[in-house]
Design a protein around this motif. Structure first.
Motif, short mmCIF file in Angstrom:
data_model
loop_
_atom_site.label_atom_id
_atom_site.label_comp_id
_atom_site.label_asym_id
_atom_site.label_seq_id
_atom_site.Cartn_x
_atom_site.Cartn_y
_atom_site.Cartn_z
N ALA A 223 -3.88 -4.48 -1.75
CA ALA A 223 -3.95 -5.55 -2.73
C ALA A 223 -5.28 -5.47 -3.47
CB ALA A 223 -3.80 -6.91 -2.04
N ASP A 224 -5.47 -6.35 -4.46
CA ASP A 224 -6.69 -6.27 -5.26
C ASP A 224 -7.92 -6.73 -4.49
OD1 ASP A 224 -6.14 -8.93 -5.12
OD2 ASP A 224 -6.08 -9.28 -7.28
N ASP A 225 -7.74 -7.40 -3.37
CA ASP A 225 -8.89 -7.85 -2.58
C ASP A 225 -8.94 -7.23 -1.19
OD1 ASP A 225 -6.64 -9.16 -1.68
OD2 ASP A 225 -7.67 -11.05 -1.28
N GLY A 226 -8.23 -6.12 -1.00
CA GLY A 226 -8.29 -5.44 0.28
C GLY A 226 -6.92 -5.00 0.77
N VAL A 227 -6.86 -4.65 2.05
CA VAL A 227 -5.62 -4.19 2.67
C VAL A 227 -5.03 -5.33 3.50
CG1 VAL A 227 -4.60 -2.56 4.29
CG2 VAL A 227 -6.36 -1.79 2.69
N TYR A 228 -3.74 -5.54 3.36
CA TYR A 228 -3.05 -6.57 4.11
C TYR A 228 -2.08 -5.94 5.10
CZ TYR A 228 -4.78 -10.46 1.33
OH TYR A 228 -5.58 -11.40 0.75
N GLU A 229 -2.03 -6.51 6.29
CA GLU A 229 -1.05 -6.09 7.28
C GLU A 229 0.13 -7.04 7.23
OE1 GLU A 229 -0.80 -5.96 12.10
OE2 GLU A 229 -2.31 -4.67 11.15
N GLY A 230 1.32 -6.49 7.14
CA GLY A 230 2.54 -7.29 7.11
C GLY A 230 3.41 -6.96 8.31
N ARG A 231 4.06 -7.98 8.84
CA ARG A 231 4.98 -7.81 9.97
C ARG A 231 6.18 -8.70 9.76
NH1 ARG A 231 2.59 -5.72 15.01
NH2 ARG A 231 0.47 -5.00 14.54
N ARG A 232 7.33 -8.17 10.14
CA ARG A 232 8.56 -8.94 10.06
C ARG A 232 9.12 -9.12 11.46
NH1 ARG A 232 9.72 -5.72 5.00
NH2 ARG A 232 9.58 -7.21 3.29
N THR A 233 9.45 -10.36 11.78
CA THR A 233 10.06 -10.69 13.06
C THR A 233 11.32 -11.51 12.80
OG1 THR A 233 8.98 -12.84 13.40
CG2 THR A 233 7.71 -10.88 13.98
N GLN A 234 11.94 -12.04 13.88
CA GLN A 234 13.10 -12.89 13.70
C GLN A 234 12.75 -14.14 12.91
OE1 GLN A 234 11.56 -12.18 16.62
NE2 GLN A 234 13.03 -12.05 18.33
N VAL A 235 11.50 -14.59 13.02
CA VAL A 235 11.08 -15.83 12.39
C VAL A 235 10.91 -15.67 10.88
CG1 VAL A 235 9.30 -17.62 12.36
CG2 VAL A 235 9.93 -16.52 14.51
N GLY A 236 10.39 -14.55 10.45
CA GLY A 236 10.16 -14.34 9.03
C GLY A 236 9.20 -13.19 8.79
N PHE B 84 5.28 -12.09 7.75
CA PHE B 84 3.91 -12.59 7.83
C PHE B 84 2.96 -11.53 7.30
CE2 PHE B 84 6.50 -14.51 11.06
CZ PHE B 84 6.10 -15.85 11.11
N ALA B 85 1.86 -11.96 6.69
CA ALA B 85 0.87 -11.03 6.16
C ALA B 85 -0.51 -11.65 6.24
CB ALA B 85 1.20 -10.64 4.72
N ALA B 86 -1.51 -10.83 6.52
CA ALA B 86 -2.90 -11.27 6.56
C ALA B 86 -3.80 -10.11 6.18
CB ALA B 86 -3.27 -11.78 7.95
N ARG B 87 -4.91 -10.44 5.58
CA ARG B 87 -5.85 -9.39 5.15
C ARG B 87 -6.53 -8.78 6.36
NH1 ARG B 87 -11.12 -8.88 3.02
NH2 ARG B 87 -11.55 -11.09 3.38
N VAL B 88 -6.62 -7.46 6.39
CA VAL B 88 -7.23 -6.74 7.50
C VAL B 88 -8.74 -6.86 7.39
CG1 VAL B 88 -7.50 -4.50 8.62
CG2 VAL B 88 -5.31 -5.12 7.60
N ARG C 176 9.82 -1.51 7.86
CA ARG C 176 9.91 -2.93 7.58
C ARG C 176 9.23 -3.80 8.64
NH1 ARG C 176 14.39 -1.43 10.24
NH2 ARG C 176 15.35 -2.84 11.77
N ARG C 177 9.18 -3.32 9.90
CA ARG C 177 8.67 -4.17 10.96
C ARG C 177 7.15 -4.27 10.93
NH1 ARG C 177 6.72 -1.33 15.35
NH2 ARG C 177 7.18 0.90 15.39
N LEU C 178 6.47 -3.24 10.45
CA LEU C 178 5.02 -3.22 10.40
C LEU C 178 4.58 -2.35 9.24
CD1 LEU C 178 2.10 -3.49 11.45
CD2 LEU C 178 2.59 -1.64 13.05
N PHE C 179 3.77 -2.90 8.36
CA PHE C 179 3.33 -2.13 7.20
C PHE C 179 1.98 -2.65 6.73
CE2 PHE C 179 6.15 -5.56 5.94
CZ PHE C 179 5.43 -6.23 4.96
N HIS C 180 1.28 -1.82 5.95
CA HIS C 180 0.00 -2.19 5.35
C HIS C 180 0.11 -1.96 3.85
CE1 HIS C 180 -1.11 -1.44 9.56
NE2 HIS C 180 -2.02 -2.37 9.36
N VAL C 181 -0.33 -2.95 3.09
CA VAL C 181 -0.19 -2.92 1.63
C VAL C 181 -1.57 -3.09 0.99
CG1 VAL C 181 0.86 -4.02 -0.38
CG2 VAL C 181 2.13 -3.87 1.76
#
Length: 338
Positions: free
Chosen positions: A142-155, A157-161, A135-140
């Motif tokens: 998507a149809d336009d590439g790979v996204y890196e997701g991270r979960r912190t205390q704040v919420g 977040f995800a961005a395309r690699v 849950r803390r760090l993952f890569h998913v």
């Protein structure tokens, strides 16, 4: 819902390290002591096999006896900001945790590349569940590439690699193209038996190591049972010196297209072709490549070498790998297999 309530709900859902910090108390009858960092002789200080708290996550160290530099190197694999030059580690002996924090911040434009070294990624088909170890760090994907997701205390977040590569579907032969004359031989045999389906393999027989350029091609006709709508033949045991470059079967009087049965049979990575309307003066043909059941269309000219201009066009009418044109001819783009 108040901001405080939302944050509390997120902490509860994520099982954050903040809650673990508060709840990590010694059991009844146990002394309030935790593993201590050890320093042997004049060597660097080492840590026991404990956990690191950072950004709302508790990260287990892979082994005991790690030095501070080794801990930084381990953390930096997932958190670039925790490199030794940018962060510090505090050993909370009471709770048995290492607390990681960034020493400071410096912002400004930089010409440095975002990705300096390629690293392997484990890409998931969908985000992990909130309580998943990932849950803390993952890569998913998507149809336009790979996204890196991270979960912190704040919420979350995800961005395309970003990637310096531009990938396209296709293939590149490691051997010379087979001569178009072999395709002509196959199509001629198909036209001679237009009432039943037939199957042929274009075999490469090498004279040495794979793709050394000293091999030769031949048409292989396996023992087969054909009907107007199907053909069955045994498989071929391949080696590095003898293997099928392209497998072609006919559809008799029917159009050239890849059926559901063809999809099931042609999951193997390689090149495949269909010749249809074999009763006509110039039959039609279509070719594709398979990557473990993921398909892309190809032209005959990408696979076979002409000895003279127009040789392939005289053999059979090639249905080009154009999406709209192939749909008009009834060709189906196969869905990726799951």
């Amino acid at each position: 819902m108040s901001d405080h309530a939302q944050q509390a709900g997120l902490f509860s859902m994520m099982g954050t390290a903040d809650a673990q910090l508060k709840n990590k108390k010694p059991a009844a009858g146990q002394a309030q002591t935790q593993p201590q960092a050890q320093k042997k002789g004049k060597g660097p200080k080492t840590f026991p096999k404990i956990s690191v708290y950072y950004a709302g996550n508790t990260i287990d160290l892979p082994r005991s006896g790690m030095t501070q530099d080794e801990v930084h190197a381990f953390l930096e694999q997932d958190y670039r900001e925790l490199a030794k030059e940018h962060s510090e580690l505090i050993h909370d002996e009471k709770r048995g945790l290492l607390i990681a924090y960034v020493k400071g911040h410096k912002k400004g434009a930089s010409a440095a590349a975002f990705l300096e070294d390629a690293v392997p990624l484990t890409v998931l088909p969908e985000p992990p569940e909130p309580h998943s170890p990932q849950r803390r760090l993952f890569h998913v994907l998507a149809d336009d590439g790979v996204y890196e997701g991270r979960r912190t205390q704040v919420g979350t977040f995800a961005a395309r690699v970003p990637s310096p590569l531009r990938a396209e579907s296709g293939f590149e032969l490691s051997v010379a193209k087979p001569p178009a004359a072999l395709l002509a031989e196959i199509v001629s045999a198909f036209r001679a038996s237009p009432r039943v389906e037939r199957l042929a393999n274009v075999l490469y027989r090498g004279g040495g190591r794979l793709g050394d350029g000293h091999g030769s091609y031949e048409v292989h006709w396996p023992d087969q049972d054909g009907t107007p709508v199907s053909v069955e033949a045994p498989g071929l045991v391949e080696t590095d010196e003898t293997f099928t470059v392209v497998q072609i079967h006919s559809h008799g009087h029917l159009p050239a297209y890849f059926s559901d049965q063809d999809d099931d049979d042609e999951a193997r990575t390689g090149l495949f072709g269909v010749v249809g309307r074999c009763h006509e003066g110039i039959p039609e043909m279509v070719f594709r490549f398979s990557v473990n059941g993921l398909y892309g269309f190809a032209s005959a000219a990408e696979i076979f070498a002409e000895s003279r201009r127009g040789e392939l066009a005289a053999i059979s009418r090639d249905l080009r790998p154009d999406r709209d044109a192939n749909r008009k001819e009834g060709i189906r783009w196969a869905s990726p297999r799951r």
